[in-house]
Design an enzyme around this catalytic site. Structure first.
Site, PDB file in Angstrom:
ATOM      1  N   HIS A 180      -2.940   1.540   9.070  1.00 41.71           N
ATOM      2  CA  HIS A 180      -3.565   1.024   7.859  1.00 41.71           C
ATOM      3  C   HIS A 180      -2.715   1.341   6.646  1.00 41.71           C
ATOM      4  CE1 HIS A 180      -7.944   0.501   9.444  1.00 41.71           C
ATOM      5  NE2 HIS A 180      -7.039   0.007  10.263  1.00 41.71           N
TER       6      HIS A 180
ATOM      7  N   CYS B 139     -11.394   1.707   4.872  1.00 47.51           N
ATOM      8  CA  CYS B 139     -12.372   1.868   5.953  1.00 47.51           C
ATOM      9  C   CYS B 139     -12.768   3.345   6.033  1.00 47.51           C
ATOM     10  CB  CYS B 139     -11.780   1.389   7.278  1.00 47.51           C
ATOM     11  SG  CYS B 139     -10.497   2.472   7.957  1.00 47.51           S
TER      12      CYS B 139
ATOM     13  N   CYS C  68      -9.907   5.769   7.061  1.00 44.51           N
ATOM     14  CA  CYS C  68      -8.941   5.995   5.988  1.00 44.51           C
ATOM     15  C   CYS C  68      -9.536   6.877   4.896  1.00 44.51           C
ATOM     16  CB  CYS C  68      -8.437   4.680   5.412  1.00 44.51           C
ATOM     17  SG  CYS C  68      -7.330   3.792   6.539  1.00 44.51           S
TER      18      CYS C  68
ATOM     19  N   GLU D  60      -3.469   2.447   3.737  1.00 45.68           N
ATOM     20  CA  GLU D  60      -3.761   3.721   3.070  1.00 45.68           C
ATOM     21  C   GLU D  60      -3.029   4.881   3.739  1.00 45.68           C
ATOM     22  OE1 GLU D  60      -7.603   1.221   2.906  1.00 45.68           O
ATOM     23  OE2 GLU D  60      -5.915   1.521   4.262  1.00 45.68           O
TER      24      GLU D  60
END
Length: 198
Positions: A68, A99, A102, A70
């Site tokens: 991801h 999410c 994260c 992040e």
């Protein structure tokens, strides 16, 4: 005394990539994250342009392990070794809110790095999996400022992170109902953040 080499130009995002990924009219599978860092000195802030860039999640389209945006950003930020004796404001403009997984990593990072103040402006709320509401509340409770992108943030990204093909003054082209959609998402986020479990 000879002048040093000219600094390399910072890569910029293609206009269509920005519009495809940040517009409310689309539902992209990628997550883009634009970031900038400022050194906080008293009431003032000094932009640190060497820490200004964008990135996106990896792996999903190539069948590789998904990473991801992040988490890629946290790795990048850790490599900067920002001076713990100084204070910094890190601002992220992201196409989807983080999410729950994260958020856990962002909260750990904030707890371990009290010298960094994090602001996250999201274009959309990522509600695909359960736990996103609790995650946004946890991020807010950890000291991060969490908000939805408004016209002002979209325009800021357009001016600072997007390549305008030699036309630096090209104005940000807002999409249909941008302001209305941003206001609705801002109200929705405010409701999520206020709904703290006692």
């Amino acid at each position: 005394m000879a002048a040093g080499p000219a600094p390399e130009a910072r890569p910029l995002m293609d206009e269509q990539t920005f519009l495809d990924n940040f517009s409310h009219l689309n539902c992209p599978r990628k997550t883009y994250l634009c970031y900038e860092v400022e050194l906080l000195v008293g009431e003032n802030s000094i932009p640190l342009d060497e820490y200004k860039d964008f990135l996106h999640n990896e792996g999903a389209a190539m069948g590789l392990e998904r990473r991801h945006a992040e988490l890629i950003f946290l790795e990048r930020m850790a490599s900067w070794n920002l001076d713990t004796e100084l204070r910094y404001r890190v601002t992220c403009f992201i196409s989807w809110s983080p999410c729950a997984d994260c958020v856990d990593e962002l909260v750990k990072f904030l707890r371990a790095n009290g010298h960094i103040y994090l602001r996250i402006f999201a274009a959309r709320i990522y509600e695909r999996f359960p736990g996103y509401e609790e995650g946004l509340r946890a991020l807010n409770a950890a000291g991060a400022e969490v908000a939805m992108m408004t016209f002002q943030e979209f325009e800021h990204c357009w001016k600072n992170f997007v390549d305008h093909q030699q036309d630096e003054d090209k104005p940000f082209p807002p999409w249909d109902k941008l302001v209305l959609r941003s206001e609705g998402l801002s109200q929705r986020l405010a409701g999520i953040l206020q709904n703290r479990e006692e």
